[in-house]
Design an enzyme around this catalytic site. Structure first.
Site, mmCIF file in Angstrom:
data_model
loop_
_atom_site.group_PDB
_atom_site.id
_atom_site.type_symbol
_atom_site.label_atom_id
_atom_site.label_comp_id
_atom_site.label_asym_id
_atom_site.label_seq_id
_atom_site.Cartn_x
_atom_site.Cartn_y
_atom_site.Cartn_z
ATOM 1 N N SER A 46 36.810 -19.593 26.820
ATOM 2 C CA SER A 46 37.350 -18.960 27.956
ATOM 3 C C SER A 46 36.820 -19.425 29.330
ATOM 4 O O SER A 46 35.784 -20.134 29.248
ATOM 5 C CB SER A 46 37.295 -17.451 27.812
ATOM 6 O OG SER A 46 38.080 -16.709 28.887
ATOM 7 N N CYS A 47 37.634 -19.105 30.261
ATOM 8 C CA CYS A 47 37.038 -19.643 31.583
ATOM 9 C C CYS A 47 38.000 -18.818 32.786
ATOM 10 O O CYS A 47 38.086 -17.866 32.517
ATOM 11 C CB CYS A 47 36.948 -20.990 31.762
ATOM 12 S SG CYS A 47 38.758 -21.728 31.687
ATOM 13 N N GLY A 48 38.308 -19.435 33.702
ATOM 14 C CA GLY A 48 38.990 -18.669 34.660
ATOM 15 C C GLY A 48 40.367 -18.701 34.597
ATOM 16 O O GLY A 48 41.229 -17.850 34.467
ATOM 17 N N TRP A 65 40.140 -15.558 32.143
ATOM 18 C CA TRP A 65 39.665 -14.503 32.940
ATOM 19 C C TRP A 65 41.041 -14.118 33.975
ATOM 20 O O TRP A 65 41.213 -12.936 34.600
ATOM 21 C CB TRP A 65 38.735 -14.581 33.560
ATOM 22 C CG TRP A 65 37.930 -13.466 34.259
ATOM 23 C CD1 TRP A 65 38.036 -13.059 35.563
ATOM 24 C CD2 TRP A 65 37.629 -12.303 33.295
ATOM 25 N NE1 TRP A 65 37.565 -11.743 35.537
ATOM 26 C CE2 TRP A 65 37.349 -11.228 34.243
ATOM 27 C CE3 TRP A 65 37.373 -12.155 31.952
ATOM 28 C CZ2 TRP A 65 36.631 -10.047 33.885
ATOM 29 C CZ3 TRP A 65 36.909 -10.833 31.677
ATOM 30 C CH2 TRP A 65 36.765 -9.961 32.489
#
Length: 285
Positions: free
Chosen positions: A240-242, A269
């Site tokens: 996962s990330c932004g 996110w």
């Protein structure tokens, strides 16, 4: 046909004249950078490169920044780029490794294994003294492309939510540590700070050497993932990330260590941090 996930500038230079080698500039800039990736591509690129629009090849009907398109939409975009099933696609960006892994992952997601990332991107290409094109980009013929979706390489929010109650996968977050722990506000003002409960953190930029922009060797990569709490080859990882872009760099790193099953949480996110039904751990709150 599978391809090694990482190729060198020297390797690519020797194949620029091969019609089966398709080079894609997949540079994406965060909105806060106020830079135009396509304009930069037009001004300077690896000779023969075509532009892969990370910001445009997505589900445009979804308000989230980078949700994957349908297989049909992906195939339409890829066909416009003149890519066939016989093409060996090589992706790069102007940072080294920021957004180039996103199309690498997307091609694999849609059934295309002959795809690689240029190690070190445009900075390494230039540092090796390779040619750079500054004339207007040339044209190419469109093709008809068939995508074959592999759902095992992507996760939706419902699946990540279910995993909280019955953990079978480990979420690994690629954001900087200060965003992961909530001590720095998110760049998107409507997004809450913190992280998915139980998730681990490995900022994507740790995978590359800050001077050469190249990916660290496999021993260093193994140490990074181990120190982050990942048992490579045993844990089932969801990155996962932004907004789903730099998470793909973690998937690339795991791929280099022999794990070809790691998935990406597509909403990342920007989705989790804006919903009201998603729990958050925020040590800084």
């Amino acid at each position: 046909m599978s391809a090694f996930p990482l190729v060198s500038a020297q390797w690519l230079k020797g194949r620029l004249d091969d019609p089966k080698t398709i080079v894609l500039d997949a540079t994406f800039h965060l909105p806060t950078m106020k830079r135009d990736a396509f304009a930069e591509f037009q001004a300077e690129r690896i000779p023969g490169a075509r532009f892969f629009d990370v910001d445009g090849i997505k589900d445009t009907g979804n308000p989230l920044p980078h949700m994957i398109p349908s297989p049909e939409t992906f195939a339409e975009h890829v066909g416009r780029l003149g890519i066939t099933k016989d093409s060996h696609v090589v992706c790069y960006d102007t940072y080294g490794l920021f957004s180039a892994a996103r199309p690498w992952w997307m091609f694999r997601l849609f059934g295309h294994d002959a795809v690689s990332v240029l190690d070190g991107g445009l900075p390494a290409w230039k540092a090796a003294g390779m040619p750079v094109a500054t004339d207007p980009p040339g044209g190419f013929d469109a093709t008809t492309y068939q995508a074959d979706f592999r759902p095992g390489l992507v996760r939706r929010v419902e699946e990540v939510m279910q995993n909280l109650n019955d953990p079978k996968e480990v979420v690994l977050d690629a954001r900087p540590a200060d965003r992961f722990d909530g001590s720095t506000p998110e760049p998107r003002p409507e997004v809450r700070g913190g992280h998915i409960p139980g998730s681990l953190n490995l900022p994507f930029n740790q995978l590359t050497d800050p001077d050469t922009k190249k990916v660290r060797d496999v021993r260093a990569l193994a140490d990074l993932f181990r120190d982050a709490g990942i048992k490579v080859g045993r844990d089932k990882v969801v990155a996962s990330c932004g907004s789903g872009v730099t998470a793909c760099a973690l998937v690339l790193g795991l791929h280099l260590l022999g794990d070809e099953t790691a998935a990406v949480y597509d909403g990342s996110w920007s989705e989790w941090g804006t919903r009201t039904d998603t729990p958050i751990d925020n040590p800084s709150a």
